[in-house]
Design a protein around this motif. Sequence first.
Motif, PDB file in Angstrom:
ATOM      1  N   THR A   1     -29.901 -63.826 -41.625  1.00  0.00           N
ATOM      2  CA  THR A   1     -28.565 -63.506 -41.113  1.00  0.00           C
ATOM      3  C   THR A   1     -28.357 -62.005 -41.033  1.00  0.00           C
ATOM      4  N   LEU A   2     -28.754 -61.295 -42.062  1.00  0.00           N
ATOM      5  CA  LEU A   2     -28.613 -59.834 -42.058  1.00  0.00           C
ATOM      6  C   LEU A   2     -29.458 -59.205 -40.960  1.00  0.00           C
ATOM      7  N   SER A   3     -30.638 -59.740 -40.741  1.00  0.00           N
ATOM      8  CA  SER A   3     -31.496 -59.249 -39.671  1.00  0.00           C
ATOM      9  C   SER A   3     -30.819 -59.449 -38.312  1.00  0.00           C
ATOM     10  N   ARG A   4     -30.198 -60.591 -38.119  1.00  0.00           N
ATOM     11  CA  ARG A   4     -29.499 -60.863 -36.864  1.00  0.00           C
ATOM     12  C   ARG A   4     -28.312 -59.916 -36.681  1.00  0.00           C
TER      13      ARG A   4
ATOM     14  N   ARG B   1     -18.094 -66.223 -48.788  1.00  0.00           N
ATOM     15  CA  ARG B   1     -17.266 -66.256 -50.003  1.00  0.00           C
ATOM     16  C   ARG B   1     -18.150 -66.502 -51.214  1.00  0.00           C
ATOM     17  N   ARG B   2     -19.095 -67.403 -51.083  1.00  0.00           N
ATOM     18  CA  ARG B   2     -20.022 -67.705 -52.191  1.00  0.00           C
ATOM     19  C   ARG B   2     -20.885 -66.490 -52.532  1.00  0.00           C
ATOM     20  N   VAL B   3     -21.330 -65.765 -51.506  1.00  0.00           N
ATOM     21  CA  VAL B   3     -22.129 -64.554 -51.732  1.00  0.00           C
ATOM     22  C   VAL B   3     -21.315 -63.543 -52.536  1.00  0.00           C
ATOM     23  N   ALA B   4     -20.067 -63.351 -52.154  1.00  0.00           N
ATOM     24  CA  ALA B   4     -19.214 -62.390 -52.862  1.00  0.00           C
ATOM     25  C   ALA B   4     -18.879 -62.875 -54.274  1.00  0.00           C
TER      26      ALA B   4
ATOM     27  N   PRO C   1     -20.703 -68.164 -39.694  1.00  0.00           N
ATOM     28  CA  PRO C   1     -19.978 -68.971 -40.696  1.00  0.00           C
ATOM     29  C   PRO C   1     -20.897 -69.804 -41.593  1.00  0.00           C
ATOM     30  N   HIS C   2     -22.114 -70.065 -41.134  1.00  0.00           N
ATOM     31  CA  HIS C   2     -23.074 -70.852 -41.910  1.00  0.00           C
ATOM     32  C   HIS C   2     -23.506 -70.132 -43.194  1.00  0.00           C
TER      33      HIS C   2
ATOM     34  N   GLN D   1     -14.856 -58.695 -41.513  1.00  0.00           N
ATOM     35  CA  GLN D   1     -14.599 -60.122 -41.356  1.00  0.00           C
ATOM     36  C   GLN D   1     -14.991 -60.635 -39.972  1.00  0.00           C
ATOM     37  N   ASP D   2     -14.787 -59.830 -38.936  1.00  0.00           N
ATOM     38  CA  ASP D   2     -15.143 -60.303 -37.602  1.00  0.00           C
ATOM     39  C   ASP D   2     -16.656 -60.520 -37.468  1.00  0.00           C
TER      40      ASP D   2
END
Length: 114
Positions: free
Chosen positions: A103-106, A68-71, A63-64, A56-57
Amino acid sequence: MARDLAPTLSDMRRAIARLRRLRDEADLTLAPFSDERALVERFIEIISEASRSIPQDVKDDFPHMGWRRVADVGNHIRHAYHRVDREILLNIMEHDLDLLDETLSRIQSRLSGE
């Protein structure tokens, strides 16, 4: 934590790459019970399930992303498969993959710098 999270991020990015390839190389009809629809749904499920392993951290720093939508989309595919509209799948493939991959790359870059 970086080592534990690395395979998860890699799996998610590989699933995104496969979805992009399907999107770019095929004229997707995504007909119910077709092989292509099964592939698309499975790769989205992998992304969804793997996203639950991101602490979660880490999510809080992005936050962008709409975690929750992905899950939730994986649950929808698994439990309401008969109501998954083709347009939902196409929308994910057309509009959500790039932001998620970036985002995953970051996250990967941040973890490798630790």
